[in-house]
Structure formats: C-alpha cells, structure tokens
Write an enzyme that holds these catalytic residues in place. Structure first.
Site, PDB file in Angstrom:
ATOM      1  N   GLU A 114      10.996 -73.031 -23.636  1.00 34.13           N
ATOM      2  CA  GLU A 114      10.141 -73.523 -24.712  1.00 34.13           C
ATOM      3  C   GLU A 114      10.380 -75.010 -24.946  1.00 34.13           C
ATOM      4  O   GLU A 114      11.509 -75.497 -24.876  1.00 34.13           O
ATOM      5  CB  GLU A 114      10.385 -72.717 -25.988  1.00 34.13           C
ATOM      6  CG  GLU A 114       9.952 -71.267 -25.833  1.00 34.13           C
ATOM      7  CD  GLU A 114      10.128 -70.424 -27.086  1.00 34.13           C
ATOM      8  OE1 GLU A 114       9.426 -69.404 -27.194  1.00 34.13           O
ATOM      9  OE2 GLU A 114      10.960 -70.774 -27.951  1.00 34.13           O
ATOM     10  N   CYS A 134      21.204 -70.399 -22.124  1.00 35.59           N
ATOM     11  CA  CYS A 134      22.268 -71.360 -22.414  1.00 35.59           C
ATOM     12  C   CYS A 134      23.590 -70.832 -21.897  1.00 35.59           C
ATOM     13  O   CYS A 134      23.887 -69.640 -22.025  1.00 35.59           O
ATOM     14  CB  CYS A 134      22.362 -71.634 -23.918  1.00 35.59           C
ATOM     15  SG  CYS A 134      23.564 -72.939 -24.322  1.00 35.59           S
ATOM     16  N   CYS A 141      22.693 -69.273 -32.955  1.00 37.15           N
ATOM     17  CA  CYS A 141      21.554 -69.812 -32.208  1.00 37.15           C
ATOM     18  C   CYS A 141      20.805 -68.704 -31.492  1.00 37.15           C
ATOM     19  O   CYS A 141      21.407 -67.890 -30.781  1.00 37.15           O
ATOM     20  CB  CYS A 141      22.046 -70.857 -31.206  1.00 37.15           C
ATOM     21  SG  CYS A 141      20.715 -71.603 -30.236  1.00 37.15           S
ATOM     22  N   GLY A 187      19.567 -74.651 -24.020  1.00 37.64           N
ATOM     23  CA  GLY A 187      20.590 -75.063 -23.074  1.00 37.64           C
ATOM     24  C   GLY A 187      21.503 -76.165 -23.572  1.00 37.64           C
ATOM     25  O   GLY A 187      21.228 -76.847 -24.562  1.00 37.64           O
ATOM     26  N   SER A 219      21.836 -84.112 -27.250  1.00 35.65           N
ATOM     27  CA  SER A 219      22.657 -83.342 -28.184  1.00 35.65           C
ATOM     28  C   SER A 219      23.564 -82.405 -27.402  1.00 35.65           C
ATOM     29  O   SER A 219      23.109 -81.667 -26.531  1.00 35.65           O
ATOM     30  CB  SER A 219      21.764 -82.535 -29.133  1.00 35.65           C
ATOM     31  OG  SER A 219      22.552 -81.728 -29.990  1.00 35.65           O
ATOM     32  N   LEU A 242      28.066 -80.120 -34.553  1.00 35.85           N
ATOM     33  CA  LEU A 242      29.397 -79.960 -35.158  1.00 35.85           C
ATOM     34  C   LEU A 242      29.496 -78.656 -35.946  1.00 35.85           C
ATOM     35  O   LEU A 242      30.299 -77.781 -35.635  1.00 35.85           O
ATOM     36  CB  LEU A 242      29.696 -81.165 -36.048  1.00 35.85           C
ATOM     37  CG  LEU A 242      31.110 -81.257 -36.601  1.00 35.85           C
ATOM     38  CD1 LEU A 242      32.129 -81.409 -35.479  1.00 35.85           C
ATOM     39  CD2 LEU A 242      31.227 -82.426 -37.582  1.00 35.85           C
ATOM     40  N   HIS A 243      28.753 -78.552 -37.046  1.00 27.80           N
ATOM     41  CA  HIS A 243      28.572 -77.323 -37.827  1.00 27.80           C
ATOM     42  C   HIS A 243      29.804 -76.866 -38.615  1.00 27.80           C
ATOM     43  O   HIS A 243      29.700 -75.945 -39.431  1.00 27.80           O
ATOM     44  CB  HIS A 243      28.064 -76.174 -36.954  1.00 27.80           C
ATOM     45  CG  HIS A 243      26.917 -76.557 -36.097  1.00 27.80           C
ATOM     46  ND1 HIS A 243      25.725 -77.003 -36.625  1.00 27.80           N
ATOM     47  CD2 HIS A 243      26.774 -76.607 -34.741  1.00 27.80           C
ATOM     48  CE1 HIS A 243      24.896 -77.302 -35.633  1.00 27.80           C
ATOM     49  NE2 HIS A 243      25.517 -77.077 -34.487  1.00 27.80           N
ATOM     50  N   ASN A 327      17.814 -71.697 -39.666  1.00 31.66           N
ATOM     51  CA  ASN A 327      16.520 -71.057 -39.430  1.00 31.66           C
ATOM     52  C   ASN A 327      16.746 -69.650 -38.891  1.00 31.66           C
ATOM     53  O   ASN A 327      17.219 -69.485 -37.764  1.00 31.66           O
ATOM     54  CB  ASN A 327      15.703 -71.888 -38.435  1.00 31.66           C
ATOM     55  CG  ASN A 327      15.325 -73.238 -39.000  1.00 31.66           C
ATOM     56  OD1 ASN A 327      14.672 -73.326 -40.040  1.00 31.66           O
ATOM     57  ND2 ASN A 327      15.746 -74.306 -38.341  1.00 31.66           N
ATOM     58  N   CYS A 370      14.618 -75.583 -35.346  1.00 30.75           N
ATOM     59  CA  CYS A 370      15.936 -75.740 -34.726  1.00 30.75           C
ATOM     60  C   CYS A 370      16.688 -74.413 -34.716  1.00 30.75           C
ATOM     61  O   CYS A 370      16.805 -73.743 -35.736  1.00 30.75           O
ATOM     62  CB  CYS A 370      16.731 -76.791 -35.500  1.00 30.75           C
ATOM     63  SG  CYS A 370      18.348 -77.121 -34.807  1.00 30.75           S
TER      64      CYS A 370
END
Length: 401
Positions: A114, A134, A141, A187, A219, A242-243, A327, A370
């Site tokens: 996508e 990924c 994710c 990915g 990124s 980072l998160h 999201n 995202c």
C-alpha cells in the site's frame, strides 16, 4: 514471543532464469542508467538522461513514444530493456483528500503493498513502502500482523512514486503536487538499504522527481549500523520510531530495542547529525497509546531524553517530537489516548522546551493512517497465522461471554 527477522535473512526477488532478462530501467538511478547505456547499448550518456526524463517527467513507458530517440536506439531499447511499473489493484480516496493505492508486486498476484498520498496546505506527501510486510514485529503496527515476504526492488519502490505522481498530474519543477516523500509505509527501510537508497536518489534527482534532500524522509525503528551507513551514503532527513523513552517499555513495543537499546540509538542519531552540516534535526515519532506510554512520567522521560540529545549535538531543537495518536486496527489490544491526555503530554514537552507537534490523523476511514497499512502478504514467517489464531480466540471468548 516477539519475532524479529534480522537483515541478513532478507532476500530480494529471485532472478528469472527461463529467458534472458531485460533490464527494468526503473531499477536504475542516473549513474546506473548512464552505465547501462554506455556498456550495454553503446550509447552516449545524454541519451540516458533523455530516457530518464521521459519516464519520470512525462510518465512514458513505451520506447516508441519517446519521440526524440532515433529508430535504431529504440530498437536496442526494445531488445535489452523495459519499463515495468507496479499494477494498480485498486485506488481508494478518503473523505479528507488522502488517497491510497494497493499495488501488486510481482506477476503471481500473491503480494501487494500500500502507498498513501496525503495532501495538506501547500504540500503533498507520499508515504512509500519498502518491503512486502515487515521484517520487524512492532506490537502496535498492523503491518507487523501480516508477517514478511521479501524486500521490494528499486523499481517497486520508485514505481510507487511514479504511479502516484502520474495519477496526480505531477510535473517536476512546474506543477508540483507531490512535494515530499516519507519512507514510512510497509517495512523497515534500512533492512532494504541498497534498493531504498537508490530509489531515494531518483526521488532527489532533477532528472527524476527533483525533491530536495530535506523533503525525503527515511523512518527507521533503529538499526544502528545502518543509520551510520546511511550517514555516509545519503543526505535525506531522518525519523526514528521511538514510542518510549525507557528500554523496558520500548522493548515491549519495538522488539528491535533488545538488540539496539535507546542509548545506542540516540548515539547513532547524534552521529548522523554530525555527519553533515546540511542536517539540523532528527524527528522522533511517538505513538500515544492509552495507559501504555501516555502518562506524565512518560512525557518527562521523553523530555529528558530530548534535552540530552540536544546537548550531545550541541544544538537546540536537534530532536523534534512528532506525537501520533494511535490508529486502531482489527484485533489490536491497544487503544488511542484521549484528547485530554494527548494535549497534557504535549504540554509537558513544550514546557520543557522540546519542539513538539501532534500529527493530525488522516485517511483512517480507508485504513490509510499511520500504523494501519497491511497490503497483501504471502507470509514467510509464522506471524500472520499466529495473529489469525489470536483473533479467532478473541471471537470465541466474546461469543461465550
């Protein structure tokens, strides 16, 4: 158990052996195209430049329609080369102007990725994928739930830009609808280093899409050795997923942190900035999840980390924070933080003089926001099946309740 596929096992598309393979010109940057024209076709370098502009400026893929090329050259191109762009399975517009394409990868119809275009005032950003699935397994994710199949070729990466730019009527240096590219799709880009760097070269080339280096952003989840290599081989903007600002929490969200903890990651980011005077900041992406990483103490930890980073590179605002409301996607255990918590988190950072913005959610009505991209992946890991079993177990528990 969180599974991480390390870079050494990631392979590119197998070479077809049934017949001599024509060179897909989308796989080549300017230098590669010049070499192909000289070595294979016996043609001058400027001919390569002509063809590159036909492909990326005028979106022409048929050599017979490249009218400033002689008949003999067109015949040689037909014999030795081709221009293969991704096939569009579907394109879907959002109510907010965001646009998503599902693009088939390869000829077997089993894999698709996508690509998302996000328009905004004065700019248009394309979110580009680098892998089918990924190689990492970040727990929040959607792409991670699909597992991993393979790296994308250079042609499949730059082909996403070609498809979007053609659809938008983008004309480099004139009518520029596409102003920014972010390698933030499906990915981990640094696990597909060579193909990604080559594609970004075409994005930034005047014969390609003519984007300034600062308008192309890569990124990464934090492959430290590859960040160091990127510093010497490209000059794009760097963003880091980072998160969390402490290792214990980040390891549950980004398993790669077990191999490259935060201290090592921040040191590599500092080296990246020091590697070129053109680089003045790194963007740190922080997805806010309710009750997971959105508490005041988490904000204070992040503020301290950003101040330490500024001090390390001796520059104010060297670390910029991009807060991303989570999201949701089917089957996830995470929830989006409330608006009150998001604003409180941002205020703590701003009060600590950390440059911070909250990313506006775009395209969530078409699953293009995202963290929501998933495409179609013929999984070579066990992750997709494991996630499916988790969903089935959850449905059984809900039915029994």
């Amino acid at each position: 158990m969180n599974e991480v596929v390390i870079p050494s096992v990631l392979q590119d598309v197998p070479v077809r052996t049934s017949e001599p393979r024509k060179q897909n010109l989308l796989d080549l940057d300017r230098e590669g195209l010049e070499r192909f024209f000289a070595d294979t076709l016996g043609e001058a370098r400027y001919r390569a430049h002509q063809v590159m502009k036909w492909i990326h400026h005028r979106y022409v893929t048929d050599f017979d329609h490249m009218t400033d090329l002689g008949k003999a050259l067109r015949a040689k191109l037909h014999q030795h080369a081709e221009v293969l762009v991704p096939n569009v399975v579907f394109d879907k517009p959002s109510t907010d102007g965001t646009h998503k394409w599902l693009l088939a990868m390869g000829t077997d119809g089993k894999n698709a990725i996508e690509t998302v275009y996000i328009p905004d005032k004065g700019r248009g950003t394309l979110c580009v994928s680098s892998q089918v699935g990924c190689g990492l397994n970040c727990s929040f994710c959607s792409t991670a739930t699909q597992g991993f199949n393979r790296n994308l070729t250079t042609a499949e990466i730059i082909g996403q830009v070609w498809v979007a730019a053609r659809h938008l009527g983008n004309v480099p240096h004139q009518q520029r609808r596409l102003t920014n590219v972010v390698m933030m799709g499906m990915g981990e880009p640094l696990m597909n280093f060579d193909n990604v760097v080559r594609a970004m070269s075409v994005m930034r080339d005047d014969l390609g899409y003519g984007l300034a280096s600062k308008r192309v952003t890569l990124s990464t989840s934090g492959l430290v050795p590859m960040i160091d290599r990127l510093s010497t081989e490209s000059d794009v903007s760097l963003a880091v997923s980072l998160h969390a600002a402490n290792d214990a929490l980040r390891e549950t969200l980004v398993p790669l942190n077990k191999k490259y903890p935060i201290a090592e990651l921040m040191e590599s980011c500092a080296r990246y900035l020091r590697g070129s005077k053109k680089r003045d900041s790194v963007t740190f992406e922080y997805t806010l999840m309710k009750g997971i990483n959105d508490q005041p103490e988490h904000a204070r930890q992040l503020a301290r980390l950003m101040r330490q980073f500024d001090n390390a590179v001796q520059s104010k605002d060297a670390g910029k924070v991009n807060l991303i409301p989570f999201n949701p996607f089917p089957g996830t255990r995470y929830e989006r933080s409330g608006e009150t918590e998001i604003r409180a988190f941002q205020k703590i950072l701003l009060d600590a003089q950390v440059l911070t913005i909250v990313r506006r959610t775009r395209g969530d009505d078409i699953d293009a926001a995202c963290g929501q991209l998933k495409g179609q992946v013929m999984d070579r890991t066990r992750r997709q099946a494991e996630f499916r079993r988790t969903l089935e177990g959850q449905a059984d528990r809900d039915a029994a309740a």
